[in-house]
Write a protein that holds these residues in place. Structure first.
Motif, mmCIF file in Angstrom:
data_model
loop_
_atom_site.group_PDB
_atom_site.id
_atom_site.type_symbol
_atom_site.label_atom_id
_atom_site.label_comp_id
_atom_site.label_asym_id
_atom_site.label_seq_id
_atom_site.Cartn_x
_atom_site.Cartn_y
_atom_site.Cartn_z
ATOM 1 N N ASP A 1 17.109 10.218 -22.539
ATOM 2 C CA ASP A 1 16.851 11.454 -22.777
ATOM 3 C C ASP A 1 17.256 12.212 -22.829
ATOM 4 O O ASP A 1 18.564 12.122 -22.369
ATOM 5 C CB ASP A 1 15.666 11.147 -21.604
ATOM 6 C CG ASP A 1 14.707 12.304 -21.774
ATOM 7 O OD1 ASP A 1 14.577 13.760 -22.089
ATOM 8 O OD2 ASP A 1 13.794 12.465 -20.639
ATOM 9 N N ASP A 2 17.214 13.768 -23.733
ATOM 10 C CA ASP A 2 18.070 14.588 -23.694
ATOM 11 C C ASP A 2 17.838 15.348 -22.277
ATOM 12 O O ASP A 2 18.665 17.075 -22.549
ATOM 13 C CB ASP A 2 17.732 15.405 -25.672
ATOM 14 C CG ASP A 2 16.674 15.996 -25.304
ATOM 15 O OD1 ASP A 2 15.278 15.383 -24.128
ATOM 16 O OD2 ASP A 2 16.223 16.700 -25.991
ATOM 17 N N ASP A 3 17.100 15.060 -21.353
ATOM 18 C CA ASP A 3 17.252 16.251 -20.347
ATOM 19 C C ASP A 3 17.379 15.704 -18.887
ATOM 20 O O ASP A 3 17.339 14.287 -18.780
ATOM 21 C CB ASP A 3 15.743 16.470 -19.639
ATOM 22 C CG ASP A 3 15.148 16.725 -18.571
ATOM 23 O OD1 ASP A 3 16.240 16.667 -17.411
ATOM 24 O OD2 ASP A 3 13.838 17.438 -18.653
ATOM 25 N N GLU A 4 19.153 15.833 -19.428
ATOM 26 C CA GLU A 4 20.050 15.485 -18.040
ATOM 27 C C GLU A 4 19.191 15.416 -16.645
ATOM 28 O O GLU A 4 19.613 14.655 -16.025
ATOM 29 C CB GLU A 4 21.237 16.584 -17.788
ATOM 30 C CG GLU A 4 22.168 16.331 -18.845
ATOM 31 C CD GLU A 4 23.063 15.375 -19.320
ATOM 32 O OE1 GLU A 4 23.063 14.298 -17.977
ATOM 33 O OE2 GLU A 4 23.574 15.087 -20.834
ATOM 34 N N GLY A 5 18.403 15.828 -16.177
ATOM 35 C CA GLY A 5 17.651 15.795 -15.345
ATOM 36 C C GLY A 5 16.595 14.746 -14.621
ATOM 37 O O GLY A 5 16.960 14.270 -13.529
ATOM 38 N N CYS A 6 16.154 14.197 -16.220
ATOM 39 C CA CYS A 6 15.533 12.999 -15.817
ATOM 40 C C CYS A 6 16.087 12.045 -16.208
ATOM 41 O O CYS A 6 15.729 11.452 -14.943
ATOM 42 C CB CYS A 6 14.223 13.651 -17.098
ATOM 43 S SG CYS A 6 13.541 12.200 -17.352
ATOM 44 N N LEU A 7 17.357 12.056 -16.744
ATOM 45 C CA LEU A 7 18.692 11.272 -16.353
ATOM 46 C C LEU A 7 18.551 10.762 -15.173
ATOM 47 O O LEU A 7 18.620 9.587 -14.780
ATOM 48 C CB LEU A 7 19.190 11.262 -17.427
ATOM 49 C CG LEU A 7 18.895 10.782 -19.108
ATOM 50 C CD1 LEU A 7 20.625 11.241 -20.127
ATOM 51 C CD2 LEU A 7 18.915 9.407 -19.142
ATOM 52 N N LYS A 8 18.659 11.621 -13.919
ATOM 53 C CA LYS A 8 20.106 11.577 -13.294
ATOM 54 C C LYS A 8 18.545 11.606 -12.097
ATOM 55 O O LYS A 8 18.780 10.266 -11.482
ATOM 56 C CB LYS A 8 20.442 12.749 -12.386
ATOM 57 C CG LYS A 8 21.551 12.682 -13.634
ATOM 58 C CD LYS A 8 21.657 14.386 -12.927
ATOM 59 C CE LYS A 8 23.397 15.469 -13.564
ATOM 60 N NZ LYS A 8 23.367 16.238 -13.405
ATOM 61 N N VAL A 9 17.521 11.495 -12.255
ATOM 62 C CA VAL A 9 15.953 10.934 -11.383
ATOM 63 C C VAL A 9 16.191 9.495 -11.829
ATOM 64 O O VAL A 9 15.337 8.501 -11.123
ATOM 65 C CB VAL A 9 15.199 11.972 -11.361
ATOM 66 C CG1 VAL A 9 13.843 11.123 -10.795
ATOM 67 C CG2 VAL A 9 15.565 13.264 -10.847
ATOM 68 N N MET A 10 15.646 9.216 -12.824
ATOM 69 C CA MET A 10 15.335 7.860 -13.747
ATOM 70 C C MET A 10 16.531 6.836 -12.635
ATOM 71 O O MET A 10 16.414 5.969 -12.037
ATOM 72 C CB MET A 10 15.249 7.707 -14.655
ATOM 73 C CG MET A 10 13.900 7.788 -15.323
ATOM 74 S SD MET A 10 13.383 7.446 -16.875
ATOM 75 C CE MET A 10 15.170 8.652 -18.040
ATOM 76 N N SER A 11 17.833 7.268 -13.508
ATOM 77 C CA SER A 11 18.943 6.713 -13.126
ATOM 78 C C SER A 11 19.108 6.797 -10.942
ATOM 79 O O SER A 11 19.182 5.052 -11.377
ATOM 80 C CB SER A 11 20.410 7.324 -13.395
ATOM 81 O OG SER A 11 21.511 6.650 -13.037
ATOM 82 N N ARG A 12 18.869 7.242 -10.862
ATOM 83 C CA ARG A 12 19.887 7.199 -9.587
ATOM 84 C C ARG A 12 18.019 6.111 -8.735
ATOM 85 O O ARG A 12 18.286 5.764 -7.897
ATOM 86 C CB ARG A 12 19.205 8.681 -8.275
ATOM 87 C CG ARG A 12 20.415 8.836 -8.637
ATOM 88 C CD ARG A 12 19.993 10.633 -7.572
ATOM 89 N NE ARG A 12 21.715 11.655 -8.108
ATOM 90 C CZ ARG A 12 21.606 13.131 -8.257
ATOM 91 N NH1 ARG A 12 20.402 12.886 -8.256
ATOM 92 N NH2 ARG A 12 23.109 13.460 -8.886
ATOM 93 N N ALA A 13 16.993 6.237 -9.439
ATOM 94 C CA ALA A 13 15.886 4.822 -8.896
ATOM 95 C C ALA A 13 16.222 4.096 -9.160
ATOM 96 O O ALA A 13 15.894 3.193 -8.240
ATOM 97 C CB ALA A 13 14.389 5.948 -9.291
ATOM 98 N N LEU A 14 16.534 4.140 -10.027
ATOM 99 C CA LEU A 14 16.899 2.425 -10.839
ATOM 100 C C LEU A 14 18.231 2.253 -9.969
ATOM 101 O O LEU A 14 17.402 0.375 -9.702
ATOM 102 C CB LEU A 14 17.194 2.420 -11.997
ATOM 103 C CG LEU A 14 16.202 2.804 -13.259
ATOM 104 C CD1 LEU A 14 16.691 2.645 -14.518
ATOM 105 C CD2 LEU A 14 14.871 1.680 -13.315
#
Length: 133
Positions: free
Chosen positions: A11-24
Motif C-alpha cells: 500500500d502506498d499509504d504508510e499509515g494503512c500499512l502500519k495499522v495492518m501490520s500491527r493488527a497482524l
C-alpha cells in the motif's frame, strides 16, 4: 506462537500499512510491508510469501497490475485486495484475475483477520494434502 503464513502487505499509504501490520503482529501473523509495488514484486520473486494483501489504487501502479505480475511468478498465490474506491467494476475486474477477497477501506479489521485465518486453514490443509499417500 507465530502462524505459518508469510504475508506481503502493499500500500502506498504508510499509515494503512502500519495499522495492518500491527493488527497482524498482534495476532502473531508474519508480515512484510511495502509502499512500492515494484519493490514488492521483486521481493515476491525472491521471497517465500503465502498471501499478498494489496491496495487497488496506488501511484506507481495499480493493484490489478501488481496481481497480474505476481500471479505470473506464482499462479497459486492467494490475494486480498483493499480499496477506497466504490463500484462493482473494480471488484469484478479483481475477481476476474483471481482475487480471493475484496475489502473496502476503511478496513473492518475483525473481518479482515477472520478471512486471513480461514485462508491460513486452507493453505495448511493444502500442504497436508501434499503429504498424503
Amino acid at each position: 506462537m507465530k502462524h505459518g503464513l508469510n504475508i506481503m502487505l502493499i500500500d502506498d499509504d504508510e499509515g494503512c500499512l502500519k495499522v495492518m501490520s500491527r493488527a497482524l503482529e498482534l495476532f502473531k501473523f508474519n508480515n512484510r510491508q511495502f509502499n512500492s509495488p515494484s519493490r514488492a514484486i521483486e521481493a515476491f520473486r525472491n521471497g517465500d510469501f503465502n498471501l499478498v494483501v494489496t491496495d487497488f489504487k496506488m501511484g506507481e501502479m495499480d493493484g490489478l497490475e501488481v496481481i497480474k505480475q505476481i500471479k505470473k511468478i506464482d499462479p497459486r498465490i492467494r490475494v486480498i485486495m483493499l480499496t477506497g474506491l466504490t463500484g462493482a467494476n473494480s471488484q469484478s475486474r479483481a475477481e476476474d484475475i483471481g482475487v480471493y477477497a475484496y475489502f473496502p477501506k476503511p478496513l473492518d479489521m475483525k473481518t479482515f483477520l477472520g478471512t486471513i485465518s480461514r485462508l491460513e486453514e486452507e493453505i495448511v490443509a493444502g500442504r497436508m494434502e501434499n503429504f498424503k499417500e
